[in-house]
Design a protein around this motif. Structure first.
Motif, PDB file in Angstrom:
ATOM      1  N   THR A 125      43.516  48.171  33.042  1.00  0.00           N
ATOM      2  CA  THR A 125      42.357  48.300  34.017  1.00  0.00           C
ATOM      3  C   THR A 125      42.358  47.105  34.810  1.00  0.00           C
ATOM      4  O   THR A 125      42.824  46.149  34.303  1.00  0.00           O
ATOM      5  N   VAL A 126      41.529  47.264  35.964  1.00  0.00           N
ATOM      6  CA  VAL A 126      41.216  46.114  36.721  1.00  0.00           C
ATOM      7  C   VAL A 126      39.828  46.075  37.534  1.00  0.00           C
ATOM      8  O   VAL A 126      39.394  47.236  37.651  1.00  0.00           O
ATOM      9  N   SER A 127      39.170  44.972  37.155  1.00  0.00           N
ATOM     10  CA  SER A 127      37.908  45.042  37.602  1.00  0.00           C
ATOM     11  C   SER A 127      37.798  44.876  39.152  1.00  0.00           C
ATOM     12  O   SER A 127      38.408  44.155  39.898  1.00  0.00           O
ATOM     13  N   GLY A 128      36.404  45.321  39.578  1.00  0.00           N
ATOM     14  CA  GLY A 128      36.037  45.160  40.909  1.00  0.00           C
ATOM     15  C   GLY A 128      35.373  43.747  41.170  1.00  0.00           C
ATOM     16  O   GLY A 128      34.840  43.313  42.094  1.00  0.00           O
ATOM     17  N   GLU A 129      35.254  43.186  40.102  1.00  0.00           N
ATOM     18  CA  GLU A 129      34.547  41.792  40.081  1.00  0.00           C
ATOM     19  C   GLU A 129      33.018  41.927  40.514  1.00  0.00           C
ATOM     20  O   GLU A 129      32.652  42.952  40.371  1.00  0.00           O
ATOM     21  N   SER A 130      32.653  40.622  41.134  1.00  0.00           N
ATOM     22  CA  SER A 130      31.195  40.752  41.322  1.00  0.00           C
ATOM     23  C   SER A 130      31.190  41.641  42.844  1.00  0.00           C
ATOM     24  O   SER A 130      30.129  41.817  43.486  1.00  0.00           O
ATOM     25  N   VAL A 131      32.066  41.633  43.646  1.00  0.00           N
ATOM     26  CA  VAL A 131      32.276  42.529  45.016  1.00  0.00           C
ATOM     27  C   VAL A 131      31.756  44.011  44.646  1.00  0.00           C
ATOM     28  O   VAL A 131      31.227  44.415  45.326  1.00  0.00           O
ATOM     29  N   LEU A 132      32.466  44.594  43.578  1.00  0.00           N
ATOM     30  CA  LEU A 132      32.230  45.953  43.199  1.00  0.00           C
ATOM     31  C   LEU A 132      31.828  46.029  42.284  1.00  0.00           C
ATOM     32  O   LEU A 132      32.299  46.455  40.865  1.00  0.00           O
ATOM     33  N   SER A 133      30.516  45.479  41.680  1.00  0.00           N
ATOM     34  CA  SER A 133      29.911  45.222  40.430  1.00  0.00           C
ATOM     35  C   SER A 133      29.802  46.567  39.461  1.00  0.00           C
ATOM     36  O   SER A 133      29.413  47.472  40.122  1.00  0.00           O
ATOM     37  N   GLY A 134      30.561  46.635  38.495  1.00  0.00           N
ATOM     38  CA  GLY A 134      30.596  47.626  37.564  1.00  0.00           C
ATOM     39  C   GLY A 134      31.837  48.564  37.958  1.00  0.00           C
ATOM     40  O   GLY A 134      32.236  49.382  37.119  1.00  0.00           O
ATOM     41  N   PHE A 135      32.555  48.230  39.015  1.00  0.00           N
ATOM     42  CA  PHE A 135      33.737  49.119  39.184  1.00  0.00           C
ATOM     43  C   PHE A 135      34.936  48.556  38.317  1.00  0.00           C
ATOM     44  O   PHE A 135      35.383  47.611  38.178  1.00  0.00           O
ATOM     45  N   VAL A 136      35.535  49.502  37.457  1.00  0.00           N
ATOM     46  CA  VAL A 136      36.807  49.493  36.808  1.00  0.00           C
ATOM     47  C   VAL A 136      37.868  50.383  37.247  1.00  0.00           C
ATOM     48  O   VAL A 136      37.647  51.646  36.932  1.00  0.00           O
ATOM     49  N   LEU A 137      38.781  49.937  37.529  1.00  0.00           N
ATOM     50  CA  LEU A 137      40.064  50.928  37.968  1.00  0.00           C
ATOM     51  C   LEU A 137      40.834  51.096  36.937  1.00  0.00           C
ATOM     52  O   LEU A 137      41.468  50.421  36.254  1.00  0.00           O
ATOM     53  N   ASN A 138      40.894  52.367  36.276  1.00  0.00           N
ATOM     54  CA  ASN A 138      41.780  52.797  35.161  1.00  0.00           C
ATOM     55  C   ASN A 138      43.261  52.974  35.840  1.00  0.00           C
ATOM     56  O   ASN A 138      43.449  54.010  36.499  1.00  0.00           O
ATOM     57  N   LEU A 139      44.225  52.140  35.380  1.00  0.00           N
ATOM     58  CA  LEU A 139      45.360  52.229  35.835  1.00  0.00           C
ATOM     59  C   LEU A 139      46.282  53.288  35.122  1.00  0.00           C
ATOM     60  O   LEU A 139      47.478  53.649  35.529  1.00  0.00           O
ATOM     61  N   ASN A 140      45.955  53.785  34.128  1.00  0.00           N
ATOM     62  CA  ASN A 140      46.672  54.789  33.362  1.00  0.00           C
ATOM     63  C   ASN A 140      46.744  55.930  34.198  1.00  0.00           C
ATOM     64  O   ASN A 140      47.773  56.929  34.089  1.00  0.00           O
ATOM     65  N   LYS A 141      45.799  56.329  35.179  1.00  0.00           N
ATOM     66  CA  LYS A 141      46.029  57.379  35.912  1.00  0.00           C
ATOM     67  C   LYS A 141      46.680  56.881  37.430  1.00  0.00           C
ATOM     68  O   LYS A 141      46.961  57.816  38.316  1.00  0.00           O
ATOM     69  N   VAL A 142      47.248  55.773  37.351  1.00  0.00           N
ATOM     70  CA  VAL A 142      48.018  55.341  38.584  1.00  0.00           C
ATOM     71  C   VAL A 142      49.392  55.000  38.320  1.00  0.00           C
ATOM     72  O   VAL A 142      50.335  55.253  39.047  1.00  0.00           O
ATOM     73  N   TRP A 143      49.720  54.545  36.906  1.00  0.00           N
ATOM     74  CA  TRP A 143      50.971  54.156  36.646  1.00  0.00           C
ATOM     75  C   TRP A 143      51.830  55.621  36.705  1.00  0.00           C
ATOM     76  O   TRP A 143      53.070  55.460  36.996  1.00  0.00           O
TER      77      TRP A 143
ATOM     78  N   ARG B   5      48.890  59.493  42.962  1.00  0.00           N
ATOM     79  CA  ARG B   5      48.349  58.273  42.423  1.00  0.00           C
ATOM     80  C   ARG B   5      47.531  57.577  43.367  1.00  0.00           C
ATOM     81  O   ARG B   5      46.491  57.057  42.908  1.00  0.00           O
ATOM     82  N   ASN B   6      47.784  57.612  44.612  1.00  0.00           N
ATOM     83  CA  ASN B   6      46.852  57.287  45.890  1.00  0.00           C
ATOM     84  C   ASN B   6      45.392  57.957  45.651  1.00  0.00           C
ATOM     85  O   ASN B   6      44.378  57.084  45.832  1.00  0.00           O
ATOM     86  N   PHE B   7      45.470  59.371  45.613  1.00  0.00           N
ATOM     87  CA  PHE B   7      44.192  59.973  45.419  1.00  0.00           C
ATOM     88  C   PHE B   7      43.490  59.548  44.200  1.00  0.00           C
ATOM     89  O   PHE B   7      42.303  59.287  44.302  1.00  0.00           O
ATOM     90  N   ASN B   8      44.245  59.340  42.910  1.00  0.00           N
ATOM     91  CA  ASN B   8      43.503  58.811  41.871  1.00  0.00           C
ATOM     92  C   ASN B   8      43.026  57.528  41.829  1.00  0.00           C
ATOM     93  O   ASN B   8      41.635  57.177  41.518  1.00  0.00           O
ATOM     94  N   VAL B   9      43.378  56.584  42.708  1.00  0.00           N
ATOM     95  CA  VAL B   9      42.625  55.114  42.970  1.00  0.00           C
ATOM     96  C   VAL B   9      41.439  55.674  43.908  1.00  0.00           C
ATOM     97  O   VAL B   9      40.577  55.115  43.810  1.00  0.00           O
ATOM     98  N   ALA B  10      41.579  56.349  45.150  1.00  0.00           N
ATOM     99  CA  ALA B  10      40.659  56.570  45.769  1.00  0.00           C
ATOM    100  C   ALA B  10      39.403  57.495  45.210  1.00  0.00           C
ATOM    101  O   ALA B  10      38.352  57.197  45.487  1.00  0.00           O
ATOM    102  N   LEU B  11      39.908  58.435  44.192  1.00  0.00           N
ATOM    103  CA  LEU B  11      38.850  59.027  43.618  1.00  0.00           C
ATOM    104  C   LEU B  11      38.034  58.236  42.725  1.00  0.00           C
ATOM    105  O   LEU B  11      36.775  58.422  42.777  1.00  0.00           O
ATOM    106  N   GLN B  12      38.724  57.290  41.753  1.00  0.00           N
ATOM    107  CA  GLN B  12      37.892  56.464  41.071  1.00  0.00           C
ATOM    108  C   GLN B  12      36.852  55.670  41.915  1.00  0.00           C
ATOM    109  O   GLN B  12      35.787  55.589  41.629  1.00  0.00           O
TER     110      GLN B  12
END
Length: 194
Positions: A176-194, A54-61
């Protein structure tokens, strides 16, 4: 597995220098080691296979987004950073703006870089104490340069969002969770993390 880190306290007369601590971590490379601002060393058990995946999936995204965005670089969970308090921490995944990273000397980049990432992620494994992880996230948020942090609690399917100077926000079972303005356009898909 340990339910919380093993904390080793070192007498003040035997405190390691930054170089000695770096060398200590290198010769014990199979251990997950951090040091707090008081010189206490935390030795954490390795993650289980499922959490590692799951940690790999976060880092990969995060890495795929960063490769396309090209305004910063990513680091994995084995990377240590020296915070302004003197603590050495290793987020599970993180990102630093290129201009901040490039301002460091090559020697600083090769050791535990004296910088807190702009974006940090901690992923709770089954053996982690959520209270200790929240304290770690709050420590990051007091650092210069940090802008956003995510604490992902798989056990309760919650994501805690941290921003400097603001109370944490808790999302219940988000897809999902957004990277907001800090990481513009980044959206973490949590289906690959749960």
């Amino acid at each position: 597995m340990l339910s919380s880190p093993l904390v080793v306290q070192i007498p003040p007369s035997m405190q390691m220098t930054d170089e000695q601590f770096f060398d200590f971590c290198q010769v014990n490379h199979d251990l997950r080691i951090e040091r707090n601002q008081f010189g206490e060393i935390s030795i954490m058990s390795p993650t289980g296979s499922e959490t590692g995946n799951r940690n790999f999936n976060v880092a990969l995204q995060l890495g795929v987004w960063a490769e396309k965005d090209s305004t910063g670089i990513c680091f994995d969970s084995s990377t240590g950073f020296k915070l302004s308090t003197g603590a050495e921490r290793s987020p599970d995944a993180c990102w630093i703006k290129l201009e901040r990273w490039n301002a460091l000397s090559p020697k600083q980049q090769q050791r535990f870089a004296p910088i807190c990432p702009d974006f940090v992620v901690e992923l709770r494994s089954p053996s982690d104490n959520v209270k200790l992880l929240k304290e770690k996230m709050e420590e990051y948020m007091r650092e210069p340069g940090v802008q956003l942090g995510l604490l992902i609690d798989r056990k309760h399917r919650r994501v805690y969002i941290y921003r400097p100077g603001v109370l944490e926000e808790c999302l219940e079972n988000p897809a999902t969770v957004s990277g907001e303005s800090v990481l513009s356009g980044f959206v973490l898909n949590l289906n690959k993390v749960w």
